[in-house]
Write a protein that holds these residues in place. Structure first.
Motif, PDB file in Angstrom:
ATOM      1  N   ILE A 188      44.743  26.803  40.918  1.00  0.00           N
ATOM      2  CA  ILE A 188      45.049  27.915  41.811  1.00  0.00           C
ATOM      3  C   ILE A 188      45.944  28.910  41.088  1.00  0.00           C
ATOM      4  CG2 ILE A 188      46.305  28.543  43.914  1.00  0.00           C
ATOM      5  CD1 ILE A 188      45.176  26.026  45.218  1.00  0.00           C
ATOM      6  N   GLN A 192      46.250  33.051  40.570  1.00  0.00           N
ATOM      7  CA  GLN A 192      47.474  33.772  40.916  1.00  0.00           C
ATOM      8  C   GLN A 192      47.916  34.687  39.775  1.00  0.00           C
ATOM      9  OE1 GLN A 192      49.680  30.097  42.328  1.00  0.00           O
ATOM     10  NE2 GLN A 192      50.314  31.564  43.894  1.00  0.00           N
ATOM     11  N   THR A 257      51.318  25.033  43.063  1.00  0.00           N
ATOM     12  CA  THR A 257      49.977  25.611  42.995  1.00  0.00           C
ATOM     13  C   THR A 257      49.346  25.474  41.610  1.00  0.00           C
ATOM     14  OG1 THR A 257      50.907  27.810  42.581  1.00  0.00           O
ATOM     15  CG2 THR A 257      50.382  27.254  44.864  1.00  0.00           C
ATOM     16  N   VAL A 262      40.521  23.682  40.848  1.00  0.00           N
ATOM     17  CA  VAL A 262      39.387  24.177  41.632  1.00  0.00           C
ATOM     18  C   VAL A 262      38.359  23.101  41.954  1.00  0.00           C
ATOM     19  CG1 VAL A 262      39.608  26.562  40.865  1.00  0.00           C
ATOM     20  CG2 VAL A 262      38.199  24.958  39.526  1.00  0.00           C
ATOM     21  N   LEU A 309      45.469  30.728  47.266  1.00  0.00           N
ATOM     22  CA  LEU A 309      44.200  31.022  46.601  1.00  0.00           C
ATOM     23  C   LEU A 309      43.407  32.035  47.411  1.00  0.00           C
ATOM     24  CD1 LEU A 309      42.012  30.532  44.462  1.00  0.00           C
ATOM     25  CD2 LEU A 309      41.276  28.541  45.802  1.00  0.00           C
ATOM     26  N   CYS A 312      44.424  35.534  46.817  1.00  0.00           N
ATOM     27  CA  CYS A 312      43.947  36.074  45.539  1.00  0.00           C
ATOM     28  C   CYS A 312      42.533  36.634  45.645  1.00  0.00           C
ATOM     29  CB  CYS A 312      43.976  34.982  44.462  1.00  0.00           C
ATOM     30  SG  CYS A 312      45.620  34.365  44.060  1.00  0.00           S
TER      31      CYS A 312
END
Length: 480
Positions: A188, A192, A257, A262, A309, A312
């Protein structure tokens, strides 16, 4: 000898472009003593035929694996650490050494390091890993894999002959370099960083890359549609891992994070713990003073990270995308609960009886565990297979706990269940009186003789015990 033709190398991370990583060089260590090699996974990726000397060349001195990266990549990312944003993160003591495809399912695997030297992201630190830290990571990942959690795999641990000074270990302490296998180190925090730089094109490129390589269910064309499907897929995978952690009684310790990736795969084991008894407020990190990442708060921590996430991804679409992201996030909680219930039923070795009954069964078990404070692992072991299980609960060390009225609802609920066909109840492992466990006292007992006398017998014996449990539960890499 040459690398086996069963090894299928890759360099897919380089497809993203140089702005996603820095080329780095590994540290030169004064010694290389092989302490652990994961032969099951070495066989599975086509590296099982390496001699120990060849192994050290590749995973201690980091001679490139043929067909993969010619030079290691230190990955760039940001992240929230205990909910405080840090733009100075990145691979500070590790790098992406190589990539290859799993021989069984074709999925892409990363060979990532820990303790391999300084990088542009070391922030003044030495880029090293303590041997104790490496031992703890091998133990954590092996135990989680045996319990059916989607986790990185500790692939190699090599002691490297340096004396390190640390504030949380008796110093000086010994050094090591770890290599782990993981289905992606894209975090994540990787998204970012792009969002912080206003790099919308980079975010889209990363979404497309992840969807194309790691998430086969993400196939929609068009920016917003693909971003929404990507986010939903990540939420589902993180929910599955979070639910399985809870059933395993695992506390990660630092759910920042940059430690959520993913593929949803669990990785990066620092101050982890397994529950001795059911305690919602149990924490793993001594510095987690407010219990932000306590056992029962892990689902909320994961949801919070996923919401970062989602933020973003907002620049990739309009209000329709925002609504889709919000919907996916609201579905995370129920998905994690479903994964938890499924993992509890599986760990009990039972044939599922539908969502409603299975949820009630799990709730009754955890209520009984909380009230009686019965040992967590022992309870799952004793009730494996339900009333038809092979373990004599009346002879169990926890027999008095089970006799409590607090366990009556669970006993009533489980009476209607049958063993699953793959429960492994005839395995010798279930003839024991106590299960394989990984409490902090055991970890310290494994480390003490290593530190004092270089005696690795307890470490070896524990890994053998974990392997027996994994085999009994059908979770060994060479059996899947």
């Amino acid at each position: 000898m040459p690398i086996s033709s069963d090894f299928h190398p890759a360099t897919r991370h380089q497809d993203l472009g140089e702005e996603f990583y820095d080329l780095v060089a590994p540290a030169e260590f004064p010694a290389h003593i092989l302490r652990y090699r994961n032969q099951d996974w070495a066989n599975r990726v086509g590296l099982g035929t390496l001699t120990d000397a060849e192994w050290i060349e590749h995973f201690g001195r980091f001679m490139p694996l043929p067909g993969s990266f010619r030079q290691p990549l230190a990955l760039r990312y940001h992240g929230h650490q205990f909910r405080h944003y840090n733009a100075d993160l990145g691979d500070g003591r590790g790098f992406l050494f190589a990539q290859a495809h799993d021989r069984r399912d074709g999925r892409l695997l990363d060979f990532g390091t820990k303790g391999s030297g300084t990088t542009p992201w070391s922030r003044g630190a030495d880029g090293r890993l303590t041997l104790k830290g490496g031992v703890r990571e091998v133990l954590a990942s092996s135990m989680l894999e045996a319990l059916g959690v989607d986790t990185s795999k500790s692939f190699s641990l090599i002691e490297t002959g340096e004396s390190l000074h640390r504030g949380d270990e008796p110093s000086p302490t010994r050094s090591a370099v770890l290599v782990r296998l993981s289905h992606s180190h894209i975090r994540i925090g990787t998204f970012q960083r792009l969002a912080a730089h206003g790099d919308v094109e980079g975010i889209q490129r990363l979404v497309d890359h992840v969807g194309r390589i790691y998430l086969p269910e993400v196939h929609a064309e068009g920016d917003a549609a693909r971003a929404e499907k990507f986010f939903g897929a990540v939420c589902r995978r993180v929910a599955q891992t979070g639910g399985r952690w809870m059933a395993a009684g695992f506390v990660h310790g630092v759910l920042n994070t940059d430690n959520v990736n993913v593929t949803g795969e669990s990785f990066d084991y620092g101050p982890w713990r397994f529950l001795p008894t059911y305690q919602p407020g149990f924490t793993a990190a001594y510095f987690d003073h407010n219990g932000l990442y306590a056992y029962a708060r892990q689902p909320d921590a994961l949801a919070w990270s996923l919401s970062r996430l989602g933020n973003c991804l907002l620049p990739l679409g309009d209000e329709a995308l925002k609504a889709g992201l919000e919907t996916a996030l609201t579905e995370f909680g129920p998905a994690l609960q479903a994964a938890f219930t499924d993992a509890v039923v599986r760990r009990l070795g039972l044939h599922p009886h539908g969502v409603e009954r299975d949820t009630a069964l799990a709730a009754a078990l955890f209520s009984g565990l909380e009230t009686t404070q019965a040992p967590f692992d022992q309870a799952f072991f004793d009730w494996r297979g339900g009333m038809a299980g092979p373990v004599s609960r009346s002879a169990s060390p926890s027999a008095d706990h089970y006799a409590s009225p607090a366990f009556d609802p669970f006993r009533d609920a489980i009476a209607g269940y049958e063993p699953a066909h793959d429960a492994g109840l005839d395995h010798p492992y279930f003839k024991r009186k106590t299960p394989c466990s990984m409490l902090i006292e055991e970890v310290e007992a494994i480390w003490a003789p290593i530190a004092a006398e270089d005696d690795w017998s307890r470490f070896t014996a524990k890994l053998a015990g974990i392997g027996e449990m994994a085999e009994a539960m059908g979770n060994r890499a060479d059996l899947r």
